[in-house]
Design a protein around this motif. Structure first.
Motif, PDB file in Angstrom:
ATOM      1  N   GLU A 107     -42.246 -21.528 -50.095  1.00 57.09           N
ATOM      2  CA  GLU A 107     -43.078 -22.712 -50.302  1.00 57.09           C
ATOM      3  C   GLU A 107     -43.026 -23.580 -49.046  1.00 57.09           C
ATOM      4  N   LEU A 108     -43.715 -24.700 -49.067  1.00 60.32           N
ATOM      5  CA  LEU A 108     -43.853 -25.556 -47.895  1.00 60.32           C
ATOM      6  C   LEU A 108     -42.502 -25.932 -47.287  1.00 60.32           C
ATOM      7  N   PHE A 109     -41.552 -26.355 -48.109  1.00 58.68           N
ATOM      8  CA  PHE A 109     -40.245 -26.747 -47.594  1.00 58.68           C
ATOM      9  C   PHE A 109     -39.561 -25.573 -46.891  1.00 58.68           C
ATOM     10  N   ASP A 110     -39.626 -24.375 -47.488  1.00 58.53           N
ATOM     11  CA  ASP A 110     -39.049 -23.175 -46.871  1.00 58.53           C
ATOM     12  C   ASP A 110     -39.698 -22.910 -45.512  1.00 58.53           C
ATOM     13  N   ASN A 111     -41.021 -23.004 -45.479  1.00 60.25           N
ATOM     14  CA  ASN A 111     -41.749 -22.706 -44.253  1.00 60.25           C
ATOM     15  C   ASN A 111     -41.368 -23.662 -43.134  1.00 60.25           C
ATOM     16  N   LEU A 112     -41.331 -24.936 -43.452  1.00 61.92           N
ATOM     17  CA  LEU A 112     -40.966 -25.932 -42.445  1.00 61.92           C
ATOM     18  C   LEU A 112     -39.527 -25.744 -41.974  1.00 61.92           C
ATOM     19  N   LEU A 113     -38.640 -25.450 -42.903  1.00 60.68           N
ATOM     20  CA  LEU A 113     -37.241 -25.224 -42.548  1.00 60.68           C
ATOM     21  C   LEU A 113     -37.092 -23.992 -41.658  1.00 60.68           C
ATOM     22  N   HIS A 114     -37.822 -22.931 -41.968  1.00 63.88           N
ATOM     23  CA  HIS A 114     -37.769 -21.729 -41.126  1.00 63.88           C
ATOM     24  C   HIS A 114     -38.277 -22.024 -39.713  1.00 63.88           C
ATOM     25  N   ILE A 115     -39.318 -22.830 -39.589  1.00 60.24           N
ATOM     26  CA  ILE A 115     -39.826 -23.200 -38.269  1.00 60.24           C
ATOM     27  C   ILE A 115     -38.780 -24.012 -37.499  1.00 60.24           C
ATOM     28  N   VAL A 116     -38.122 -24.953 -38.180  1.00 66.14           N
ATOM     29  CA  VAL A 116     -37.073 -25.746 -37.536  1.00 66.14           C
ATOM     30  C   VAL A 116     -35.935 -24.843 -37.064  1.00 66.14           C
ATOM     31  N   VAL A 117     -35.525 -23.886 -37.898  1.00 69.54           N
ATOM     32  CA  VAL A 117     -34.457 -22.953 -37.512  1.00 69.54           C
ATOM     33  C   VAL A 117     -34.888 -22.124 -36.307  1.00 69.54           C
ATOM     34  N   ALA A 118     -36.143 -21.698 -36.266  1.00 69.60           N
ATOM     35  CA  ALA A 118     -36.642 -20.919 -35.132  1.00 69.60           C
ATOM     36  C   ALA A 118     -36.543 -21.726 -33.838  1.00 69.60           C
ATOM     37  N   VAL A 119     -37.000 -22.969 -33.868  1.00 69.47           N
ATOM     38  CA  VAL A 119     -36.937 -23.821 -32.673  1.00 69.47           C
ATOM     39  C   VAL A 119     -35.482 -24.027 -32.259  1.00 69.47           C
ATOM     40  N   TRP A 120     -34.623 -24.281 -33.236  1.00 68.46           N
ATOM     41  CA  TRP A 120     -33.195 -24.476 -32.974  1.00 68.46           C
ATOM     42  C   TRP A 120     -32.592 -23.226 -32.330  1.00 68.46           C
ATOM     43  N   ALA A 121     -32.928 -22.050 -32.858  1.00 67.90           N
ATOM     44  CA  ALA A 121     -32.391 -20.795 -32.321  1.00 67.90           C
ATOM     45  C   ALA A 121     -32.865 -20.562 -30.888  1.00 67.90           C
ATOM     46  N   PHE A 122     -34.151 -20.773 -30.626  1.00 67.12           N
ATOM     47  CA  PHE A 122     -34.662 -20.573 -29.268  1.00 67.12           C
ATOM     48  C   PHE A 122     -34.016 -21.550 -28.289  1.00 67.12           C
ATOM     49  N   TRP A 123     -33.818 -22.780 -28.737  1.00 64.84           N
ATOM     50  CA  TRP A 123     -33.162 -23.765 -27.884  1.00 64.84           C
ATOM     51  C   TRP A 123     -31.712 -23.347 -27.613  1.00 64.84           C
ATOM     52  N   ALA A 124     -30.991 -22.942 -28.656  1.00 65.37           N
ATOM     53  CA  ALA A 124     -29.589 -22.531 -28.492  1.00 65.37           C
ATOM     54  C   ALA A 124     -29.488 -21.314 -27.580  1.00 65.37           C
ATOM     55  N   ALA A 125     -30.426 -20.381 -27.714  1.00 70.43           N
ATOM     56  CA  ALA A 125     -30.405 -19.183 -26.874  1.00 70.43           C
ATOM     57  C   ALA A 125     -30.618 -19.529 -25.394  1.00 70.43           C
ATOM     58  N   SER A 126     -31.250 -20.629 -25.124  1.00 69.40           N
ATOM     59  CA  SER A 126     -31.515 -21.028 -23.735  1.00 69.40           C
ATOM     60  C   SER A 126     -30.310 -21.729 -23.104  1.00 69.40           C
ATOM     61  N   ARG A 127     -29.307 -22.043 -23.892  1.00 63.05           N
ATOM     62  CA  ARG A 127     -28.131 -22.768 -23.396  1.00 63.05           C
ATOM     63  C   ARG A 127     -27.059 -21.779 -22.968  1.00 63.05           C
ATOM     64  N   LYS A 128     -26.320 -22.140 -21.943  1.00 63.49           N
ATOM     65  CA  LYS A 128     -25.243 -21.290 -21.452  1.00 63.49           C
ATOM     66  C   LYS A 128     -23.957 -21.571 -22.212  1.00 63.49           C
ATOM     67  N   GLU A 129     -23.189 -20.503 -22.413  1.00 66.90           N
ATOM     68  CA  GLU A 129     -21.872 -20.666 -23.037  1.00 66.90           C
ATOM     69  C   GLU A 129     -20.865 -20.969 -21.935  1.00 66.90           C
ATOM     70  N   MET A 130     -19.978 -21.867 -22.226  1.00 63.88           N
ATOM     71  CA  MET A 130     -18.943 -22.234 -21.256  1.00 63.88           C
ATOM     72  C   MET A 130     -17.801 -21.237 -21.351  1.00 63.88           C
ATOM     73  N   MET A 131     -17.307 -20.803 -20.229  1.00 65.42           N
ATOM     74  CA  MET A 131     -16.172 -19.880 -20.212  1.00 65.42           C
ATOM     75  C   MET A 131     -14.890 -20.687 -20.339  1.00 65.42           C
ATOM     76  N   MET A 132     -13.985 -20.221 -21.213  1.00 66.06           N
ATOM     77  CA  MET A 132     -12.722 -20.928 -21.394  1.00 66.06           C
ATOM     78  C   MET A 132     -11.569 -20.014 -21.075  1.00 66.06           C
TER      79      MET A 132
END
Length: 128
Positions: free
Chosen positions: A103-128
Motif C-alpha cells: 500500500e502507499l505507506f509501504d511504497n513510500l517506505l521502500h523508496i526511502v530505504v532505497a535512497v538510504w541504501a544508495f547514500w550509504a553505499a556511496s560512503r566510505k568505511e573507516m579502517m580501524m
C-alpha cells in the motif's frame, strides 16, 4: 552512515519489523491496517533479510558490503515503484502475487530505504 552501519541498522530494523508483524497477527479492519499490517510472506522476508543483513555486516568485506547495500537499494526501489502500479485492496487481501499487500505507506517506505541504501553505499568505511 556507511554500508556496514546500514546493514547493521537495517538488519535490526528488519528483524524487529518481522517479529512485530508476527505479534500483530491478522488485520482487524481498522484504518491502521492499511499502513502497518504485514502479511506472513512479508514477515518471513523481513526476518530472513534482517538475519542475512546482520551476518553480512560482520562477515563480508567492505567491497561486498557495498554491493550488497546497492542490491538492497535496488530491491527496495523495485518494491517501492511496483507498489505504486498495484491496485489497492481490501484489508487483508494481497496485491503482490498473493504474498504481500503493498500500500502507499509501504511504497513510500521502500523508496526511502532505497535512497538510504544508495547514500550509504556511496560512503566510505573507516579502517580501524
Amino acid at each position: 552512515m556507511n554500508p556496514k552501519q546500514f546493514l547493521v541498522v537495517g538488519g535490526v530494523v528488519l528483524l524487529l519489523l518481522g517479529i512485530l508483524g508476527y505479534l500483530t497477527g491478522t488485520p482487524t479492519g481498522g484504518p491502521l491496517d492499511l499502513m502497518v499490517w504485514l502479511t506472513s510472506g512479508e514477515n518471513i522476508a523481513h526476518v530472513v533479510l534482517g538475519i542475512v543483513a546482520l551476518i553480512a555486516a560482520y562477515t563480508l568485506g567492505g567491497g561486498a558490503r557495498k554491493w550488497l547495500t546497492v542490491i538492497v537499494g535496488l530491491v527496495a526501489l523495485y518494491f517501492g515503484l511496483v507498489g505504486f502500479t498495484l491496485a489497492p485492496t481490501q484489508v487483508g487481501a494481497m496485491n503482490y502475487y498473493g504474498v504481500a499487500n503493498l500500500e502507499l505507506f509501504d511504497n513510500l517506505l521502500h523508496i526511502v530505504v532505497a535512497v538510504w541504501a544508495f547514500w550509504a553505499a556511496s560512503r566510505k568505511e573507516m579502517m580501524m
